[in-house]
Design an enzyme around this catalytic site. Structure first.
Site, mmCIF file in Angstrom:
data_model
loop_
_atom_site.group_PDB
_atom_site.id
_atom_site.type_symbol
_atom_site.label_atom_id
_atom_site.label_comp_id
_atom_site.label_asym_id
_atom_site.label_seq_id
_atom_site.Cartn_x
_atom_site.Cartn_y
_atom_site.Cartn_z
ATOM 1 N N ARG A 7 24.924 21.504 29.355
ATOM 2 C CA ARG A 7 25.046 22.788 28.561
ATOM 3 C C ARG A 7 24.487 22.242 27.199
ATOM 4 O O ARG A 7 24.434 20.928 26.128
ATOM 5 C CB ARG A 7 26.137 23.050 28.032
ATOM 6 C CG ARG A 7 26.231 24.712 27.478
ATOM 7 C CD ARG A 7 27.009 25.725 26.541
ATOM 8 N NE ARG A 7 28.350 24.630 26.344
ATOM 9 C CZ ARG A 7 27.821 24.164 25.226
ATOM 10 N NH1 ARG A 7 26.896 25.058 23.901
ATOM 11 N NH2 ARG A 7 29.423 23.387 24.451
ATOM 12 N N VAL A 8 23.152 23.020 26.664
ATOM 13 C CA VAL A 8 23.059 22.712 24.930
ATOM 14 C C VAL A 8 22.830 23.558 24.494
ATOM 15 O O VAL A 8 22.602 25.162 25.394
ATOM 16 C CB VAL A 8 21.774 22.314 25.055
ATOM 17 C CG1 VAL A 8 21.529 20.871 25.167
ATOM 18 C CG2 VAL A 8 20.211 22.678 26.046
ATOM 19 N N SER A 9 22.892 24.537 23.462
ATOM 20 C CA SER A 9 23.056 25.539 22.762
ATOM 21 C C SER A 9 22.022 26.026 22.225
ATOM 22 O O SER A 9 21.960 27.674 22.418
ATOM 23 C CB SER A 9 23.922 25.289 21.577
ATOM 24 O OG SER A 9 25.018 24.689 21.281
ATOM 25 N N THR A 10 20.624 25.678 22.317
ATOM 26 C CA THR A 10 19.603 26.266 21.824
ATOM 27 C C THR A 10 18.364 25.860 22.374
ATOM 28 O O THR A 10 18.415 24.639 23.676
ATOM 29 C CB THR A 10 19.602 25.979 20.185
ATOM 30 O OG1 THR A 10 18.859 24.438 20.038
ATOM 31 C CG2 THR A 10 19.989 26.381 19.727
ATOM 32 N N GLN A 63 16.999 22.465 21.694
ATOM 33 C CA GLN A 63 17.406 21.560 22.261
ATOM 34 C C GLN A 63 16.807 20.585 23.434
ATOM 35 O O GLN A 63 16.939 21.847 24.645
ATOM 36 C CB GLN A 63 19.516 20.827 21.945
ATOM 37 C CG GLN A 63 19.930 21.096 20.871
ATOM 38 C CD GLN A 63 21.125 21.976 21.095
ATOM 39 O OE1 GLN A 63 21.521 22.671 21.979
ATOM 40 N NE2 GLN A 63 21.796 21.076 19.645
#
Length: 192
Positions: free
Chosen positions: A7-10, A13
């Site tokens: 998982r990446v937040s944005t 990324q």
């Protein structure tokens, strides 16, 4: 079977580092999300959990990729354990399953640290926004028109110049012009 979750937040990324580590660890299938961990809906994680069968292990690069806070992490890992699915975090090097007291202890410790780190980030971000506001900066996009432009805009509009012509002059949409006119009218009403 080892099932990876990344998982990446944005959107800025990149998942490559996480996916590489998960592949090196031997994950046969990897699910991912491009969404903040603070969001409760994470479709990639939901698919990974649905896909996992008893005896499988869900693997993450770091513990903070999995959950928003300690309570969520514990709930999720308990759900996995109830389904006979274990959990492994590569960076913290912990495996969590019902048979490992040490794994449970380490999991709770690292979950607490992950939540603490997230809270620190939120506090720093909030402090930064407050400091910026104190200096007169409010974030967001800069205004398209300055005070001189607004004075001219009001004059043109009051003299009957079509909105389309005004918008073309400043290379903005008609909606933007109407928004500025509403803003000017609201200011005039406040001043009365």
């Amino acid at each position: 079977m080892k099932i990876g979750y990344a998982r990446v937040s944005t959107g800025l990324q990149n998942l490559n580092l996480q996916e590489d580590r998960l592949n090196q660890y031997g994950c046969e299938k990897i699910f991912s999300d491009h969404i903040s961990g603070a969001k409760s809906k994470r479709p990639g994680l939901d698919r990974a959990i649905e896909f996992a069968r008893s005896g499988d292990t869900i693997v993450v690069w770091r513990l903070d990729r999995l959950g928003r806070n300690m309570a969520d992490l514990i709930t999720l890992v308990n759900e996995l354990n109830n389904r006979g699915v274990s959990f492994h975090s590569l960076e913290e090097n912990i495996t969590m399953d019902k048979s490992s007291s040490t794994g449970q202890l380490l999991f709770h410790l690292f979950a607490a640290f992950a939540e603490f780190e997230r809270n620190l980030i939120l506090e720093r971000s909030s402090a930064g926004r407050i400091a910026a506001r104190a200096r007169g900066r409010y974030g967001g996009r800069p205004e398209k028109l300055n005070k001189q432009d607004l004075t001219l805009l009001k004059t043109l509009y009051d003299n009957g110049t079509p909105i389309k012509t005004i918008a073309e002059q400043w290379k903005v949409s008609r909606t933007t012009i109407y928004r500025y006119l509403n803003k000017l009218n609201n200011q005039e009403n406040k001043d009365k």
